[in-house]
Design a protein around this motif. Structure first.
Motif, PDB file in Angstrom:
ATOM      1  N   GLU A 293       0.809  -1.217   0.000  1.00  0.00           N
ATOM      2  CA  GLU A 293       0.000   0.000   0.000  1.00  0.00           C
ATOM      3  C   GLU A 293       0.843   1.269   0.000  1.00  0.00           C
ATOM      4  O   GLU A 293       0.312   2.373  -0.087  1.00  0.00           O
ATOM      5  CB  GLU A 293      -0.926  -0.001   1.223  1.00  0.00           C
ATOM      6  N   VAL A 294       2.149   1.128   0.144  1.00  0.00           N
ATOM      7  CA  VAL A 294       3.005   2.322   0.145  1.00  0.00           C
ATOM      8  C   VAL A 294       3.955   2.263  -1.037  1.00  0.00           C
ATOM      9  O   VAL A 294       4.260   1.190  -1.567  1.00  0.00           O
ATOM     10  CB  VAL A 294       3.812   2.439   1.462  1.00  0.00           C
ATOM     11  N   GLU A 295       4.419   3.422  -1.427  1.00  0.00           N
ATOM     12  CA  GLU A 295       5.340   3.501  -2.552  1.00  0.00           C
ATOM     13  C   GLU A 295       6.679   2.893  -2.157  1.00  0.00           C
ATOM     14  O   GLU A 295       7.254   3.226  -1.120  1.00  0.00           O
ATOM     15  CB  GLU A 295       5.540   4.965  -2.963  1.00  0.00           C
ATOM     16  N   LYS A 296       7.182   1.973  -2.983  1.00  0.00           N
ATOM     17  CA  LYS A 296       8.427   1.264  -2.663  1.00  0.00           C
ATOM     18  C   LYS A 296       9.629   2.180  -2.863  1.00  0.00           C
ATOM     19  O   LYS A 296       9.756   2.847  -3.871  1.00  0.00           O
ATOM     20  CB  LYS A 296       8.577   0.030  -3.549  1.00  0.00           C
ATOM     21  N   THR A 297      10.495   2.195  -1.862  1.00  0.00           N
ATOM     22  CA  THR A 297      11.767   2.905  -2.008  1.00  0.00           C
ATOM     23  C   THR A 297      12.854   1.898  -2.340  1.00  0.00           C
ATOM     24  O   THR A 297      12.679   0.695  -2.181  1.00  0.00           O
ATOM     25  CB  THR A 297      12.125   3.635  -0.709  1.00  0.00           C
ATOM     26  N   ASP A 298      13.985   2.388  -2.745  1.00  0.00           N
ATOM     27  CA  ASP A 298      15.050   1.507  -3.230  1.00  0.00           C
ATOM     28  C   ASP A 298      15.979   1.064  -2.106  1.00  0.00           C
ATOM     29  O   ASP A 298      17.187   1.195  -2.185  1.00  0.00           O
ATOM     30  CB  ASP A 298      15.839   2.238  -4.314  1.00  0.00           C
ATOM     31  N   THR A 299      15.397   0.501  -1.015  1.00  0.00           N
ATOM     32  CA  THR A 299      16.241   0.037   0.088  1.00  0.00           C
ATOM     33  C   THR A 299      16.928  -1.268  -0.248  1.00  0.00           C
ATOM     34  O   THR A 299      17.927  -1.627   0.355  1.00  0.00           O
ATOM     35  CB  THR A 299      15.410  -0.146   1.373  1.00  0.00           C
ATOM     36  N   GLY A 300      16.374  -2.027  -1.208  1.00  0.00           N
ATOM     37  CA  GLY A 300      16.924  -3.342  -1.521  1.00  0.00           C
ATOM     38  C   GLY A 300      18.369  -3.280  -1.972  1.00  0.00           C
ATOM     39  O   GLY A 300      19.133  -4.201  -1.756  1.00  0.00           O
ATOM     40  N   ASN A 301      18.744  -2.192  -2.636  1.00  0.00           N
ATOM     41  CA  ASN A 301      20.130  -2.055  -3.084  1.00  0.00           C
ATOM     42  C   ASN A 301      20.901  -1.058  -2.222  1.00  0.00           C
ATOM     43  O   ASN A 301      21.969  -0.588  -2.603  1.00  0.00           O
ATOM     44  CB  ASN A 301      20.153  -1.588  -4.554  1.00  0.00           C
ATOM     45  N   GLU A 302      20.318  -0.703  -1.092  1.00  0.00           N
ATOM     46  CA  GLU A 302      20.889   0.348  -0.258  1.00  0.00           C
ATOM     47  C   GLU A 302      22.135  -0.136   0.475  1.00  0.00           C
ATOM     48  O   GLU A 302      22.192  -1.264   0.965  1.00  0.00           O
ATOM     49  CB  GLU A 302      19.857   0.822   0.768  1.00  0.00           C
ATOM     50  N   ILE A 303      23.144   0.703   0.515  1.00  0.00           N
ATOM     51  CA  ILE A 303      24.343   0.454   1.311  1.00  0.00           C
ATOM     52  C   ILE A 303      24.458   1.586   2.321  1.00  0.00           C
ATOM     53  O   ILE A 303      24.481   2.766   1.961  1.00  0.00           O
ATOM     54  CB  ILE A 303      25.609   0.397   0.429  1.00  0.00           C
ATOM     55  N   LEU A 304      24.476   1.236   3.600  1.00  0.00           N
ATOM     56  CA  LEU A 304      24.621   2.233   4.656  1.00  0.00           C
ATOM     57  C   LEU A 304      26.059   2.211   5.161  1.00  0.00           C
ATOM     58  O   LEU A 304      26.657   1.135   5.304  1.00  0.00           O
ATOM     59  CB  LEU A 304      23.649   1.932   5.808  1.00  0.00           C
ATOM     60  N   TYR A 305      26.587   3.361   5.436  1.00  0.00           N
ATOM     61  CA  TYR A 305      27.977   3.461   5.874  1.00  0.00           C
ATOM     62  C   TYR A 305      28.028   3.552   7.402  1.00  0.00           C
ATOM     63  O   TYR A 305      27.415   4.437   8.005  1.00  0.00           O
ATOM     64  CB  TYR A 305      28.653   4.662   5.216  1.00  0.00           C
ATOM     65  N   LEU A 306      28.731   2.602   8.016  1.00  0.00           N
ATOM     66  CA  LEU A 306      28.730   2.480   9.472  1.00  0.00           C
ATOM     67  C   LEU A 306      29.303   3.718  10.158  1.00  0.00           C
ATOM     68  O   LEU A 306      28.849   4.081  11.248  1.00  0.00           O
ATOM     69  CB  LEU A 306      29.510   1.233   9.894  1.00  0.00           C
ATOM     70  N   ASP A 307      30.281   4.334   9.552  1.00  0.00           N
ATOM     71  CA  ASP A 307      30.854   5.536  10.163  1.00  0.00           C
ATOM     72  C   ASP A 307      29.811   6.633  10.279  1.00  0.00           C
ATOM     73  O   ASP A 307      29.803   7.408  11.244  1.00  0.00           O
ATOM     74  CB  ASP A 307      32.043   6.031   9.325  1.00  0.00           C
ATOM     75  N   GLU A 308      28.910   6.709   9.310  1.00  0.00           N
ATOM     76  CA  GLU A 308      27.859   7.722   9.336  1.00  0.00           C
ATOM     77  C   GLU A 308      26.732   7.338  10.296  1.00  0.00           C
ATOM     78  O   GLU A 308      25.934   8.182  10.704  1.00  0.00           O
ATOM     79  CB  GLU A 308      27.284   7.912   7.925  1.00  0.00           C
ATOM     80  N   LEU A 309      26.658   6.050  10.623  1.00  0.00           N
ATOM     81  CA  LEU A 309      25.597   5.563  11.516  1.00  0.00           C
ATOM     82  C   LEU A 309      26.137   5.290  12.924  1.00  0.00           C
ATOM     83  O   LEU A 309      25.605   4.460  13.643  1.00  0.00           O
ATOM     84  CB  LEU A 309      24.994   4.265  10.962  1.00  0.00           C
ATOM     85  N   ALA A 310      27.197   5.988  13.301  1.00  0.00           N
ATOM     86  CA  ALA A 310      27.865   5.725  14.586  1.00  0.00           C
ATOM     87  C   ALA A 310      26.897   5.813  15.758  1.00  0.00           C
ATOM     88  O   ALA A 310      26.932   4.988  16.676  1.00  0.00           O
ATOM     89  CB  ALA A 310      29.026   6.706  14.766  1.00  0.00           C
TER      90      ALA A 310
END
Length: 623
Positions: free
Chosen positions: A78-95
């Motif tokens: 029911e919601v618009e799909k975002t492109d998280t499936g190919n998402e890469i998160l950077y650990l330094d930015e998520l400290a």
């Protein structure tokens, strides 16, 4: 049970919802071992449903690159799909987030409370249109190796323990795709100090949770050549059981006679005194069966019951003292005991005493309204054998062996208490015979038995009978002389639904069909999923084609009402073959073969079609 008693009704409801959803997640992880991605996706959808969330994702760390990569995800249609499936998160930015995960084992972040300096996190919230997120870590060898991320939660925000539990199962599957039976052991092992899984088909014995003493025994006995589970179990028992109890324990743990002794029971147990652990209770609990009903796995467990046994021995000591003293001392000592105790005169049925625990068990109203009638007091017990139990208790004599019985009592609208009773007739010093009943609360064990029995009898996806349990129930009814209509059906062009819309939509179709079955047929009819898109129904007592056709049309109407948004304009339809039982000697396979024969003919016609099987003999008579 102590925890349960302290919870309010709403808290209890929530506790049960968490437990049921967790069990469903465990079963779903096993439902399709050939496509692990499908199983994980289905589990993520269950998590999303529990939290009312839009997205659920699994991120795994790649420490070499200091990245977190999304390896599995689910999003609401029911919601618009975002492109998280190919998402890469950077650990330094998520400290900030990673630190909270490692310190607290969880993190909940709302958009308007993102800490200053977390620009990267704010950008992610904007990019993915997030209001809030809940994350729990995945641990491997004591280190955080990833996390599960739930986005846009609407409910159960404070139920982090559920997500942490599911995370453990998901990680286990990511590592080695554990078997369903191992997951059951993981889910229910907390009650036991020692637990082993026994495969009766290949006679293997796998220790899952061992006491330190047993671990030393097994690891320190390299010279012993274990040929099979029977030898291994015998070796363990000989080393942990007191010699005075060994013969009885060896008979109880004999796997050669286990299937016969278990029968249809949910659990069998045997108490013994251990060399190291003191008083223990060994139990065999059926876990699951093959499609033909053959018992495959059982759990062998050992519990310490020191406290329970202490109370029993105190009661027995009081009884011995009573036999040598006057009735006044007997009454005073029994009154002080915390276990439920109820005694009455054998001949006159005059109540001698009930201690507070027994009074509370049966209820003050039942005692005051009984006018000394023992049957009225015992009438509050709930058991299929209630009349026989009461008769047995009232007929006990001084030379009769102790009578052990089991029953339940409804304490309130939301509480059922299970009780183990011991009854014995004794002679007091004044030569008067009395019957003493002592009661033990076994509700916790019963709850465990019920949950394990439910897992072994129910289809994980649709929550109706699985093939093994459905077959056994139908054949048992036929042996008892019950007749009925057996219907076999499958979903028209189900493969194209999976291919065009995905397995998640296909699973939704199967769930809705199961709901339609339960809606259209009666509570005593048997509805079951045989596997894949194949289902069966046994309509008890239906032996007329006109009535049978009415039942089937009612079911087809329920099928027509199925509305799944993801299917768009496509409607769900089924094809069915029906057959009536002919004699008491019929097997499930015979019914299945006749129904399958006519089902094959119906598959050639479009839409919801059904037909009744007519045997060659009946056809010849008509001609």
């Amino acid at each position: 049970m102590e925890l349960m008693e302290k919870l309010s009704y709403s808290e209890l409801e929530k506790h049960l919802e968490i437990q049921e959803t967790l069990v469903e997640c465990i079963q779903t992880l096993y439902s399709d071992e050939t496509d692990f991605g499908v199983s994980i996706s289905n589990v993520l959808s269950l998590i999303a449903d529990f939290y009312g969330a839009d997205y659920v994702s699994v991120f795994e760390f790649h420490s070499k690159d200091r990245e977190a990569r999304c390896t599995y995800e689910w999003h609401s249609p029911e919601v618009e799909k975002t492109d998280t499936g190919n998402e890469i998160l950077y650990l330094d930015e998520l400290a900030y987030m990673v630190k909270r995960l490692e310190e607290n084992g969880e993190v909940f972040i709302e958009y308007n409370k993102i800490p200053s300096g977390s620009k990267y996190l704010l950008e992610l919230f904007d990019k993915w249109k997030l209001k809030n997120v809940l994350a729990v870590p995945l641990y491997l060898d004591g280190k955080t190796c990833g996390f599960i991320l739930v986005d846009n939660l609407e409910k159960n925000i404070d139920s982090v323990l559920f997500l942490q539990s599911v995370a453990a199962f998901i990680l286990n599957n990511l590592k080695n795709h554990e078997s369903f039976d191992h997951k059951i052991l993981t889910a229910f092992s907390g009650t036991y100090v020692t637990m082993h899984l026994v495969n009766l088909l290949d006679n293997t014995f796998h220790g899952y949770k061992c006491s330190e003493h047993i671990e030393k025994l097994l690891s320190g006995n390299d010279s012993f050549n274990y040929k099979n589970a029977s030898e291994q179990l015998t070796f363990v028992m000989k080393n942990i059981v007191d010699p005075d109890f060994l013969d009885g324990v060896l008979k109880f743990s004999d796997l050669r006679t286990l299937v016969q002794r278990l029968g249809d029971k949910n659990i069998i147990s045997y108490e013994f005194y251990g060399k190291v652990s003191g008083w223990c209770r060994a139990s065999f609990i059926p876990v699951n069966r093959d499609s033909d009903g053959t018992l495959k796995y059982v759990i062998f467990s050992v519990q310490r019951i020191e406290e329970e046994k202490r109370r029993e021995l105190e009661y027995q000591q009081i009884l011995r003292n009573t036999l040598g003293e006057q009735n006044e001392i007997y009454a005073e000592m029994l009154q002080a005991q915390s276990a439920g105790i109820f005694s009455f005169k054998r001949e006159s049925h005059e109540i001698i005493m009930m201690n507070p625990a027994a009074l509370n068990l049966f209820g003050w109203d039942a005692i005051s309204n009984s006018n000394g009638n023992i049957r009225t007091i015992f009438s509050k017990m709930i058991s299929e054998k209630k009349d026989a139990i009461i008769e047995k208790i009232l007929s006990l004599k001084h030379d009769s062996p102790e009578y052990i019985y089991e029953f339940s009592i409804k304490k309130s609208e939301n509480e059922m208490k299970w009780v183990l009773g011991h009854a014995k007739c004794v002679v007091l010093s004044n030569h008067e015979q009395i019957i003493i009943n002592s009661f033990t609360d076994i509700s916790a064990n019963k709850k465990m038995e019920t949950e394990l029995f439910y897992l072994s009898q129910t289809d994980a996806l649709t929550k109706i009978n699985n093939r093994g349990s459905g077959e056994r129930r139908i054949e048992l009814l036929i042996k008892k002389g019950e007749c009925g209509m057996f219907c076999l059906f499958d979903v028209d062009k189900f493969k194209s639904i999976n291919d065009n819309f995905g397995h998640a939509v296909g699973d939704e179709v199967l769930v809705e069909i199961a709901k339609a079955m339960k809606k259209a047929f009666r509570g005593n009819d048997i509805v079951m999923r045989l596997g894949g898109d194949e289902f069966a129904i046994f309509a008890l007592g239906v032996m007329d084609e006109k009535i049978g056709a009415m039942c089937i049309e009612r079911f087809f109407n329920a099928i027509h009402m199925i509305n799944i948004k993801a299917l768009r304009d496509r409607k769900v339809s089924v094809s069915m073959g029906a057959v009536f039982t002919e004699n008491e000697g019929e097997s499930f396979d015979q019914l299945y073969q006749r129904a399958d024969e006519i089902l094959y003919q119906c598959k050639k016609l479009p839409g919801c079609q059904f037909s009744f099987y007519h045997s060659p003999k009946k056809k010849a008579k008509k001609e």
